[in-house]
Design an enzyme around this catalytic site. Structure first.
Site, PDB file in Angstrom:
ATOM      1  N   LYS A   1      34.728   8.633 -41.465  1.00  0.00           N
ATOM      2  CA  LYS A   1      35.342   9.639 -42.347  1.00  0.00           C
ATOM      3  C   LYS A   1      34.246  10.292 -43.152  1.00  0.00           C
ATOM      4  CE  LYS A   1      39.489  11.130 -43.465  1.00  0.00           C
ATOM      5  NZ  LYS A   1      40.748  11.095 -42.682  1.00  0.00           N
TER       6      LYS A   1
ATOM      7  N   ASP B   1      40.993  17.152 -42.752  1.00  0.00           N
ATOM      8  CA  ASP B   1      41.801  16.273 -43.615  1.00  0.00           C
ATOM      9  C   ASP B   1      42.174  17.164 -44.802  1.00  0.00           C
ATOM     10  OD1 ASP B   1      42.537  13.203 -43.902  1.00  0.00           O
ATOM     11  OD2 ASP B   1      41.955  13.840 -45.904  1.00  0.00           O
TER      12      ASP B   1
HETATM   13  P1  NDP Z   1      46.273  19.646 -46.835  1.00  0.00           P
HETATM   14  O1  NDP Z   1      45.052  19.965 -47.600  1.00  0.00           O
HETATM   15  O2  NDP Z   1      46.712  20.562 -45.757  1.00  0.00           O
HETATM   16  O3  NDP Z   1      47.509  19.446 -47.805  1.00  0.00           O
HETATM   17  C1  NDP Z   1      47.481  18.459 -48.797  1.00  0.00           C
HETATM   18  C2  NDP Z   1      48.765  18.541 -49.603  1.00  0.00           C
HETATM   19  O4  NDP Z   1      48.842  17.400 -50.452  1.00  0.00           O
HETATM   20  C3  NDP Z   1      48.827  19.758 -50.503  1.00  0.00           C
HETATM   21  O5  NDP Z   1      50.152  20.141 -50.688  1.00  0.00           O
HETATM   22  C4  NDP Z   1      48.208  19.214 -51.790  1.00  0.00           C
HETATM   23  O6  NDP Z   1      48.614  19.931 -52.941  1.00  0.00           O
HETATM   24  C5  NDP Z   1      48.724  17.816 -51.824  1.00  0.00           C
HETATM   25  N1  NDP Z   1      47.736  16.958 -52.521  1.00  0.00           N
HETATM   26  C6  NDP Z   1      46.465  16.716 -52.131  1.00  0.00           C
HETATM   27  N2  NDP Z   1      45.818  15.936 -53.016  1.00  0.00           N
HETATM   28  C7  NDP Z   1      46.697  15.692 -53.976  1.00  0.00           C
HETATM   29  C8  NDP Z   1      46.628  14.956 -55.181  1.00  0.00           C
HETATM   30  N3  NDP Z   1      45.507  14.305 -55.553  1.00  0.00           N
HETATM   31  N4  NDP Z   1      47.762  14.909 -55.943  1.00  0.00           N
HETATM   32  C9  NDP Z   1      48.896  15.559 -55.552  1.00  0.00           C
HETATM   33  N5  NDP Z   1      49.008  16.276 -54.427  1.00  0.00           N
HETATM   34  C10 NDP Z   1      47.929  16.350 -53.657  1.00  0.00           C
HETATM   35  O7  NDP Z   1      46.007  18.181 -46.231  1.00  0.00           O
HETATM   36  P2  NDP Z   1      46.767  17.424 -45.050  1.00  0.00           P
HETATM   37  O8  NDP Z   1      48.179  17.848 -44.975  1.00  0.00           O
HETATM   38  O9  NDP Z   1      45.917  17.528 -43.845  1.00  0.00           O
HETATM   39  O10 NDP Z   1      46.676  15.911 -45.544  1.00  0.00           O
HETATM   40  C11 NDP Z   1      47.713  15.268 -46.277  1.00  0.00           C
HETATM   41  C12 NDP Z   1      47.592  13.756 -46.126  1.00  0.00           C
HETATM   42  O11 NDP Z   1      47.697  13.416 -44.732  1.00  0.00           O
HETATM   43  C13 NDP Z   1      46.268  13.151 -46.589  1.00  0.00           C
HETATM   44  O12 NDP Z   1      46.527  11.853 -47.093  1.00  0.00           O
HETATM   45  C14 NDP Z   1      45.470  13.013 -45.296  1.00  0.00           C
HETATM   46  O13 NDP Z   1      44.485  12.036 -45.387  1.00  0.00           O
HETATM   47  C15 NDP Z   1      46.582  12.614 -44.343  1.00  0.00           C
HETATM   48  N6  NDP Z   1      46.342  12.824 -42.917  1.00  0.00           N
HETATM   49  C16 NDP Z   1      45.991  14.054 -42.431  1.00  0.00           C
HETATM   50  C17 NDP Z   1      45.795  14.226 -41.075  1.00  0.00           C
HETATM   51  C18 NDP Z   1      45.512  15.568 -40.499  1.00  0.00           C
HETATM   52  O14 NDP Z   1      45.457  15.662 -39.262  1.00  0.00           O
HETATM   53  N7  NDP Z   1      45.344  16.623 -41.269  1.00  0.00           N
HETATM   54  C19 NDP Z   1      45.907  13.111 -40.134  1.00  0.00           C
HETATM   55  C20 NDP Z   1      46.367  11.886 -40.741  1.00  0.00           C
HETATM   56  C21 NDP Z   1      46.548  11.763 -42.082  1.00  0.00           C
HETATM   57  P3  NDP Z   1      47.577  20.944 -53.647  1.00  0.00           P
HETATM   58  O15 NDP Z   1      47.536  22.148 -52.753  1.00  0.00           O
HETATM   59  O16 NDP Z   1      48.196  21.196 -54.959  1.00  0.00           O
HETATM   60  O17 NDP Z   1      46.278  20.230 -53.731  1.00  0.00           O
HETATM   61  O1  2IT Z   2      43.343  10.706 -41.270  1.00  0.00           O
HETATM   62  C1  2IT Z   2      43.262  11.167 -40.115  1.00  0.00           C
HETATM   63  O2  2IT Z   2      43.606  10.513 -39.132  1.00  0.00           O
HETATM   64  C2  2IT Z   2      42.747  12.531 -39.952  1.00  0.00           C
HETATM   65  N1  2IT Z   2      42.470  13.188 -40.951  1.00  0.00           N
HETATM   66  C3  2IT Z   2      42.550  13.101 -38.584  1.00  0.00           C
HETATM   67  C4  2IT Z   2      41.252  12.636 -37.980  1.00  0.00           C
HETATM   68  C5  2IT Z   2      40.867  13.298 -36.680  1.00  0.00           C
HETATM   69  O3  2IT Z   2      39.743  13.021 -36.248  1.00  0.00           O
HETATM   70  O4  2IT Z   2      41.642  14.051 -36.086  1.00  0.00           O
END
Ligand code: NDP
Ligand code: 2IT
Length: 449
Positions: free
Chosen positions: A130, A170
């Site tokens: 990561k 992420d």
């Molecule tokens: P994005 O940046 O697209 O969206 C994140 C969302 O979560 C936004 O709505 C944001 O609000 C909110 N958020 C982020 N940080 C905080 C915080 N500290 N407090 C409150 N709200 C928060 O990210 P993703 O959708 O990609 O990721 C969301 C989660 O999913 C994370 O935990 C990530 O690790 C996990 N994840 C993502 C994957 C991926 O493929 N993208 C794969 C697996 C897991 P705001 O805009 O106000 O910051």
């Molecule tokens: O938390 C996760 O699994 C991710 N942010 C996606 C990682 C990836 O390599 O697609």
């Protein structure tokens, strides 16, 4: 109350705390996995002999670097970049990059540690890693984001490669940022090495369904848990926290399966829409205009926006935390269960505190921890690598079928392991044990490296 660690494992955990002071999220993630592993050491004494747990808790390599860049006013800005290459027993390091002001080594290490087991569960040949930065993309211009990404890659490129380390997105990193980083990597190396990053745009080596994969996959996982209980999404009231990539596509798939999502959120507040979230509007606000979720209420008078609200107070049957770590605490979990929630699927990484997890497990609800439930994102990244390696591009339908199959298999694997280890339906144990055993076996086979 905390679960007691096995007497052989407790000193290993104490050593992790001592060696990694102040990294509380990392300690939390390690403890959760170690709580499941006592019985594994009994069945597999060779893992103890080879000190697999001690080795797995120590990253293979940790890179920390300065990221200087100039803002639109010409002022110099300094951020810190990270890449933690945690474990490559099963394949090249693989895992996302997070750009968020809360990023520090402890966050990247917790995410990298979880990624090892998640990636193992997918059954694809990928190790765990990561990275990211404390850069805050909010309020930055397009040009500033590009300059930052380019500066970040000027250092990171030397550590990457399709057989070495393959980052993706992420929080705060989507296909726009991946594009700027890929462009810079290509320029520095003079190689069009598609497989070095995943989450690319569809016109330049990306895979169909990667954008949707994490959200869709988490919903597939919950659907499998519901099926085990003779239930489905049909007619269920659901909550999805966040309004980013994972949240948006979780909402989309829930609606396709007949559920109704009544609320989503961002870090400023919660939007509640009793008629069901208008997803095209959320996509327009978040993906196109990059605005805040509060603007939703300007389009629908029936919707209510609650600044700093707590989404988990809204009654639901299915909850899908899809924003960030530790967003459901013990009190939130109690409230959810009391209000009739019977299934939780974690789109986010480690969104439930240890107290919250205990509440869900004690209540016997279907609880799908992130490592298993949100593995569809990285699994589809591995499918992207597969397409890049064979210079191929698959259809949406075919790729989604592959994703659905992978999620079904992860669910089955986790469930079978919970039965084998005498805790049927405890997916925390299922994910931790099944993921750990795959990596541990490979580490034994590869010798002391
Ligand atoms: P994005 O940046 O697209 O969206 C994140 C969302 O979560 C936004 O709505 C944001 O609000 C909110 N958020 C982020 N940080 C905080 C915080 N500290 N407090 C409150 N709200 C928060 O990210 P993703 O959708 O990609 O990721 C969301 C989660 O999913 C994370 O935990 C990530 O690790 C996990 N994840 C993502 C994957 C991926 O493929 N993208 C794969 C697996 C897991 P705001 O805009 O106000 O910051
Ligand atoms: O938390 C996760 O699994 C991710 N942010 C996606 C990682 C990836 O390599 O697609």
């Amino acid at each position: 109350m905390k679960v007691k660690l096995d007497e052989k494992i407790e000193p290993i955990f104490q050593e992790v705390i001592k060696r990694n002071p102040g990294e509380i999220e990392f300690h939390q993630a390690v403890r959760e996995v170690l709580e499941s592993l006592g019985p594994v050491l009994v069945k597999h004494p060779e893992f103890g002999h080879h000190k697999i747990i001690e080795r797995i808790c120590e990253p293979e390599r940790q890179i920390i670097f300065r990221v200087p860049w100039q803002d639109d006013k010409g002022e110099v800005q300094i951020n810190r970049g990270f890449r933690v290459e945690f474990n490559s027993a099963l394949g090249p390091f693989k895992g996302g990059l997070r750009f968020h002001p809360t990023v520090y080594l402890g966050i990247i290490k917790f995410l990298g540690f979880e990624q090892i087991f998640k990636n193992a569960l997918t059954g694809m040949p990928i190790g765990g890693g990561k990275g990211g930065s404390d850069f805050d993309p909010k309020g930055k211009s397009e040009e500033e984001v590009m300059r930052f990404c380019q500066s970040f890659m000027i250092e990171l490129y030397r550590h990457l490669g399709e057989y070495t380390d393959v980052p993706a997105g992420d929080i705060g990193v989507g296909s726009r940022e991946i594009g700027y980083m890929f462009g810079q990597y290509k320029r520095i190396t003079n190689r069009y090495e598609s497989g070095v990053l995943t989450g690319k745009g569809l016109d330049w080596g990306g895979s169909t369904v990667r954008t949707e994969a994490t959200g869709y996959g988490t919903v597939y996982f919950v659907d499998e848990m519901l099926k085990m209980r003779g239930e489905s999404f049909e007619g269920k009231v659901c909550l999805v926290s966040g309004a980013g990539n994972v949240a948006i596509y979780a909402i989309e798939k829930i609606h396709q399966l007949g559920g109704k999502v009544v609320a989503c959120s961002d870090s400023n507040g919660v939007i509640y829409d009793p008629k069901g979230i208008d997803l095209p509007l959320v996509k327009q606000l978040k993906e196109v205009e990059r605005r805040r979720i509060k603007h939703y209420a300007e389009h629908h008078k029936r919707a209510k926006y609650v600044p700093n609200g707590n989404i988990w107070e809204i009654p639901c049957q299915v909850a899908m935390p899809s924003a960030t770590e530790n967003e459901i605490n013990g009190t939130d979990a109690e409230k959810l269960v009391k209000n009739g929630c019977t299934a939780v699927g974690e789109g986010a990484n480690m969104p439930t505190t240890p107290e919250g997890i205990r509440v869900f497990l004690d209540a016997g609800i279907a609880y799908g921890p992130g490592k298993a439930a949100n593995a569809g994102g990285v699994a589809t990244s591995a499918l992207e690598m597969q397409q890049n390696a064979s210079r191929d591009a698959w259809s949406f339908e075919y790729t989604e079928r592959r994703l659905a199959e992978i999620m079904k298999n992860i669910h089955k694997l986790c469930y079978e392991v919970t039965e084998e280890y005498g805790t049927p339906g405890n997916y925390v144990n299922g994910a931790n044990i099944a993921g750990f055993i795959k990596v541990a076996k490979a580490m034994v086979a590869l010798g002391l490296v």
